[in-house]
Design a protein around this motif. Structure first.
Motif, PDB file in Angstrom:
ATOM      1  N   ARG A  40     -13.053  -2.215  -2.371  1.00 43.72           N
ATOM      2  CA  ARG A  40     -11.787  -2.268  -3.083  1.00 43.72           C
ATOM      3  C   ARG A  40     -10.610  -1.887  -2.190  1.00 43.72           C
ATOM      4  N   TRP A  41     -10.816  -1.152  -1.130  1.00 38.65           N
ATOM      5  CA  TRP A  41      -9.715  -0.640  -0.327  1.00 38.65           C
ATOM      6  C   TRP A  41      -8.812  -1.710   0.259  1.00 38.65           C
ATOM      7  N   PRO A  42      -9.265  -2.916   0.616  1.00 39.02           N
ATOM      8  CA  PRO A  42      -8.338  -3.881   1.216  1.00 39.02           C
ATOM      9  C   PRO A  42      -7.246  -4.354   0.255  1.00 39.02           C
ATOM     10  N   LEU A  43      -7.459  -4.308  -1.041  1.00 37.71           N
ATOM     11  CA  LEU A  43      -6.450  -4.816  -1.970  1.00 37.71           C
ATOM     12  C   LEU A  43      -5.117  -4.076  -1.872  1.00 37.71           C
ATOM     13  N   PRO A  44      -5.067  -2.763  -1.894  1.00 38.87           N
ATOM     14  CA  PRO A  44      -3.782  -2.083  -1.719  1.00 38.87           C
ATOM     15  C   PRO A  44      -3.175  -2.325  -0.331  1.00 38.87           C
ATOM     16  N   ALA A  45      -4.013  -2.433   0.683  1.00 36.16           N
ATOM     17  CA  ALA A  45      -3.511  -2.683   2.029  1.00 36.16           C
ATOM     18  C   ALA A  45      -2.862  -4.062   2.109  1.00 36.16           C
ATOM     19  N   VAL A  49       1.104  -4.801   3.002  1.00 35.70           N
ATOM     20  CA  VAL A  49       1.505  -5.705   4.089  1.00 35.70           C
ATOM     21  C   VAL A  49       2.385  -6.829   3.545  1.00 35.70           C
ATOM     22  N   THR A  50       2.047  -7.352   2.392  1.00 25.89           N
ATOM     23  CA  THR A  50       2.850  -8.404   1.773  1.00 25.89           C
ATOM     24  C   THR A  50       4.238  -7.887   1.419  1.00 25.89           C
ATOM     25  N   ALA A  51       4.312  -6.675   0.885  1.00 28.94           N
ATOM     26  CA  ALA A  51       5.610  -6.092   0.533  1.00 28.94           C
ATOM     27  C   ALA A  51       6.465  -5.866   1.773  1.00 28.94           C
ATOM     28  N   VAL A  52       5.871  -5.373   2.832  1.00 29.34           N
ATOM     29  CA  VAL A  52       6.620  -5.167   4.086  1.00 29.34           C
ATOM     30  C   VAL A  52       7.082  -6.502   4.651  1.00 29.34           C
ATOM     31  N   GLY A  53       6.236  -7.513   4.574  1.00 31.73           N
ATOM     32  CA  GLY A  53       6.634  -8.844   5.045  1.00 31.73           C
ATOM     33  C   GLY A  53       7.784  -9.404   4.228  1.00 31.73           C
ATOM     34  N   ALA A  56      10.930  -7.617   5.258  1.00 31.68           N
ATOM     35  CA  ALA A  56      11.399  -8.077   6.569  1.00 31.68           C
ATOM     36  C   ALA A  56      12.094  -9.419   6.460  1.00 31.68           C
ATOM     37  N   VAL A  57      11.542 -10.334   5.672  1.00 36.43           N
ATOM     38  CA  VAL A  57      12.165 -11.651   5.479  1.00 36.43           C
ATOM     39  C   VAL A  57      13.516 -11.494   4.786  1.00 36.43           C
ATOM     40  N   SER A  58      13.595 -10.612   3.799  1.00 35.79           N
ATOM     41  CA  SER A  58      14.856 -10.393   3.095  1.00 35.79           C
ATOM     42  C   SER A  58      15.915  -9.834   4.029  1.00 35.79           C
ATOM     43  N   VAL A  59      15.544  -8.856   4.847  1.00 37.91           N
ATOM     44  CA  VAL A  59      16.500  -8.269   5.795  1.00 37.91           C
ATOM     45  C   VAL A  59      16.921  -9.314   6.817  1.00 37.91           C
TER      46      VAL A  59
END
Length: 65
Positions: A40-45, A49-53, A56-59
């Motif tokens: 289950r641990w990869p789901l939050p990771a 990563v998607t949120a940070v991406g 970054a695209v928004s900035v």
């Protein structure tokens, strides 16, 4: 009297067998639960990563315009 003791011994043996089967099932369920928790641990990771991406695209778009 011997028949009564034999019946009691048979019932006790059956209870011991059922207890062993229950212990085995509990062990199997614990192994399955541990595997689910480990996988289950990869789901939050991935979500992080998607949120940070997306940030970054928004900035990048805000600076570009």
């Amino acid at each position: 009297m011997e028949v009564g003791f034999a019946q009691q011994a048979g019932q006790l043996a059956l209870l011991v067998q059922r207890g062993d089967q229950t212990d085995k099932k509990l062990d199997e369920h614990e192994v399955r639960l541990d595997a689910l928790e480990r996988n289950r641990w990869p789901l939050p990771a991935v979500a992080a990563v998607t949120a940070v991406g997306a940030l970054a695209v928004s900035v990048w778009q805000a600076i570009g315009q």
